[in-house]
Motif scaffolding. Sequence first.
Motif, PDB file in Angstrom:
ATOM      1  N   ASP A  70      -0.594 -12.538   5.029  1.00 13.75           N
ATOM      2  CA  ASP A  70      -0.179 -12.121   3.579  1.00 13.75           C
ATOM      3  C   ASP A  70       0.339 -13.261   2.836  1.00 13.75           C
ATOM      4  N   ARG A 126     -10.348  -8.776   3.030  1.00 20.00           N
ATOM      5  CA  ARG A 126     -10.215  -8.231   4.590  1.00 20.00           C
ATOM      6  C   ARG A 126     -11.456  -7.388   5.019  1.00 20.00           C
ATOM      7  N   ASP A 215       5.314  -6.846   5.299  1.00 16.88           N
ATOM      8  CA  ASP A 215       4.609  -8.319   5.368  1.00 16.88           C
ATOM      9  C   ASP A 215       5.676  -8.976   5.971  1.00 16.88           C
TER      10      ASP A 215
END
Length: 295
Positions: A70, A126, A215
Amino acid sequence: MNDSVESPYRVPFDGSFELDRYSTRPPPDAPDRKGLKAGLTEAVDELADLQRILYAHNHHAVLLVFQAMDAAGKDGTIRHVLSGVNPTGCQVFSFKVPSAEELDHDFLWRTARSLPERGRIGVFNRSYYEEVLVVRVHPEYLRAQRLRRAPDLLAEGDRLWEERFDSIRDHEKHLARNGTVILKFFLNVSREEQRLRFLSRLDEPEKNWKFSVADVEERGHWDSYMHAYQEALRETSRPWAPWYAIPADDKPFMRLSVARIVVERLRRLDLRYPAVAPDDRARFDQMQRLLEAEG
Ligand code: AMP
Ligand code: MG
């Protein structure tokens, strides 16, 4: 099939990759900020030209895969690198936590449905790599996948990850054989730089929306993630689907590095506007005369 672009950041194809040896910082001889920005503008323009010919040529699809921790800068890199490309010629897909429907299929299904068509650039923000990254760090996620091994997940000696690497290598090879050019980018951010970026998401009100408690929790698994990334890149970097581990602590350097690799790879495709067949040529000339006579 080895037209892959050489780069100090290319992950070797022989299984020798060690993540520790790849810097998260630009090299000392990197251009200054102005130079980086000018370089990016140039690369973005060239990418726009190449994409137009890619579309007309209509033989190859291009798949760009982005994976990172992240706050490494995936979204910004995608936005900048593709900023010049005709929106019709490119497709960006983000893959988040899988839905119930997606979980009812094999792990390559949801991304396979979103692969780029010939003539297009497809971007995966992703990808199926999450299945050997986040899922490897959290093997309990496998439960929802109802694999034949559940509920005795990952008993000693289970070859699940090796099997997934096999599936991924086979899948990518199949795509490459059928005209898809694959480039994979790991945006390699340091733990310290991630901390600073999370802090700025908290400090700056207009960045608050990007902040996620989850995160910060994931950050606690940093070493497991790095291990999973190292294994994934080592096992799946191949001449027809190379990985690049791009230093991500400096955003302008990262963006330029990605853009240049994409541009160089497209240059090697020997793209051409389709030639007009001789019969068509004669017809075209006739049409041209007709249209001119009308005026
Ligand atoms: P973001 O891209 O930051 O909005 O977050 C998407 C989240 O979805 C990330 O935490 C990913 O790790 C997670 N995710 C993506 N693919 C999978 C997957 N196949 N299984 C579990 N989690 C996933
Ligand atoms: Mg996130």
